[in-house]
Enzyme design. Structure first.
Site, PDB file in Angstrom:
ATOM      1  N   LYS A   1       0.840  -1.204   0.000  1.00 40.32           N
ATOM      2  CA  LYS A   1       0.000   0.000   0.000  1.00 40.32           C
ATOM      3  C   LYS A   1       0.872   1.249   0.000  1.00 40.32           C
ATOM      4  O   LYS A   1       0.454   2.333  -0.402  1.00 40.32           O
ATOM      5  CB  LYS A   1      -0.879   0.030   1.266  1.00 40.32           C
ATOM      6  CG  LYS A   1      -1.796  -1.144   1.401  1.00 40.32           C
ATOM      7  CD  LYS A   1      -2.427  -1.190   2.796  1.00 40.32           C
ATOM      8  CE  LYS A   1      -3.202  -2.464   2.959  1.00 40.32           C
ATOM      9  NZ  LYS A   1      -3.403  -2.781   4.389  1.00 40.32           N
ATOM     10  N   GLY A   2       2.112   1.078   0.485  1.00 41.75           N
ATOM     11  CA  GLY A   2       2.969   2.240   0.754  1.00 41.75           C
ATOM     12  C   GLY A   2       3.220   3.131  -0.443  1.00 41.75           C
ATOM     13  O   GLY A   2       3.292   4.353  -0.299  1.00 41.75           O
TER      14      GLY A   2
ATOM     15  N   ASP B   1      14.941  -0.085   1.675  1.00 41.92           N
ATOM     16  CA  ASP B   1      15.580  -0.252   2.967  1.00 41.92           C
ATOM     17  C   ASP B   1      16.704  -1.275   2.803  1.00 41.92           C
ATOM     18  O   ASP B   1      17.769  -0.954   2.295  1.00 41.92           O
ATOM     19  CB  ASP B   1      14.482  -0.695   3.944  1.00 41.92           C
ATOM     20  CG  ASP B   1      14.920  -0.777   5.382  1.00 41.92           C
ATOM     21  OD1 ASP B   1      15.727   0.048   5.799  1.00 41.92           O
ATOM     22  OD2 ASP B   1      14.442  -1.685   6.095  1.00 41.92           O
TER      23      ASP B   1
HETATM   24  P1  IMP Z   1      13.281  -3.857   2.123  1.00 41.59           P
HETATM   25  O1  IMP Z   1      12.995  -5.135   1.443  1.00 41.59           O
HETATM   26  O2  IMP Z   1      14.027  -4.040   3.415  1.00 41.59           O
HETATM   27  O3  IMP Z   1      13.955  -2.814   1.248  1.00 41.59           O
HETATM   28  O4  IMP Z   1      11.897  -3.347   2.655  1.00 41.59           O
HETATM   29  C1  IMP Z   1      11.176  -2.386   2.092  1.00 41.59           C
HETATM   30  C2  IMP Z   1       9.820  -2.302   2.778  1.00 41.59           C
HETATM   31  O5  IMP Z   1       9.949  -2.296   4.220  1.00 41.59           O
HETATM   32  C3  IMP Z   1       9.183  -1.003   2.413  1.00 41.59           C
HETATM   33  O6  IMP Z   1       8.438  -1.103   1.205  1.00 41.59           O
HETATM   34  C4  IMP Z   1       8.332  -0.712   3.620  1.00 41.59           C
HETATM   35  O7  IMP Z   1       7.097  -1.372   3.512  1.00 41.59           O
HETATM   36  C5  IMP Z   1       9.109  -1.304   4.783  1.00 41.59           C
HETATM   37  N1  IMP Z   1       9.934  -0.269   5.455  1.00 41.59           N
HETATM   38  C6  IMP Z   1      11.277  -0.170   5.445  1.00 41.59           C
HETATM   39  N2  IMP Z   1      11.697   0.896   6.151  1.00 41.59           N
HETATM   40  C7  IMP Z   1      10.587   1.502   6.614  1.00 41.59           C
HETATM   41  C8  IMP Z   1      10.368   2.685   7.412  1.00 41.59           C
HETATM   42  O8  IMP Z   1      11.272   3.426   7.840  1.00 41.59           O
HETATM   43  N3  IMP Z   1       9.056   2.992   7.691  1.00 41.59           N
HETATM   44  C9  IMP Z   1       8.016   2.240   7.235  1.00 41.59           C
HETATM   45  N4  IMP Z   1       8.182   1.130   6.488  1.00 41.59           N
HETATM   46  C10 IMP Z   1       9.448   0.760   6.178  1.00 41.59           C
HETATM   47 MG    MG Z   2       6.772  -0.804   0.160  1.00 41.97          MG
END
Ligand code: IMP
Ligand code: MG
Length: 174
Positions: free
Chosen positions: A41-42, A101
């Site tokens: 949803k983000g 992230d």
């Molecule tokens: P990754 O696979 O670790 O890059 O995760 C990305 C997902 O983790 C993002 O699409 C978000 O849904 C969630 N996420 C990572 N960091 C944050 C944050 O600081 N706030 C809220 N959601 C986060």
């Molecule tokens: Mg996301």
């Protein structure tokens, strides 16, 4: 536990940056149609604002994935909860994300989308936390690089809260 949100990026800062990225994308995709893929949803808040600032033809599609892991960590194993409605073959795909992230979700997702034979695949993210990167992901358009803090707003949630904030904030626990 009580918490409050401190502003990291104001509504004006975010809006101005989205306008700039929209201009850049419009230049880079001149003469083409850009097919925006929103990761729910983000990514939804960013995607709609960005789409309004793009002047080349735009088509949209949505997908929803869930990563196995805790609410603030991702494992890199991604399950498709809602797949795209349209095939990607021959399309110039731009994936629109809220935040990169660790990069685990995106690297998995991009690989999967490339298998569907689009003409091109690029990635646009509103926020990037480079310090947290575990898997290498090539980001083509970045709104803001931010330090390693848990942020909310503009689509990002903490326990499904705060997605509707018109700015980016940091959750502080009182
Ligand atoms: P990754 O696979 O670790 O890059 O995760 C990305 C997902 O983790 C993002 O699409 C978000 O849904 C969630 N996420 C990572 N960091 C944050 C944050 O600081 N706030 C809220 N959601 C986060
Ligand atoms: Mg996301």
């Amino acid at each position: 536990m009580a918490e409050h949100v401190e502003i990291m990026l104001t509504e004006d800062e975010v809006d101005n940056r989205i306008r700039e990225i929209g201009e850049q994308i419009s230049k880079d995709y001149a003469g083409k149609t850009v097919h925006l893929i929103c990761v729910l949803k983000g990514g939804s808040f960013f995607m709609t604002e960005l789409a309004k600032r793009i002047t080349v033809p735009v088509s949209l599609d949505f997908m929803s994935v869930s990563s196995y892991g805790g609410s603030t960590k991702s494992s890199g194993v991604v399950r498709i909860v809602k797949d795209l409605d349209e095939p990607l073959e021959g399309k110039d795909v731009l994936v629109v994300e809220d935040i990169v992230d660790s990069g685990r979700t995106l690297s998995y997702l991009l690989e999967m989308l490339r298998d569907r034979k689009p003409a091109s695949v690029k990635l646009c993210t509103l926020l990037d936390k480079p310090e947290r990167r575990v898997v290498d992901v090539n980001v083509d358009y970045t709104g803001f690089q931010i330090p390693d803090e848990f942020v909310v707003g503009y689509g990002l949630d903490y326990d499904q809260k705060y997605r509707n904030l018109p700015y980016i904030g940091v959750v502080k626990f009182d």
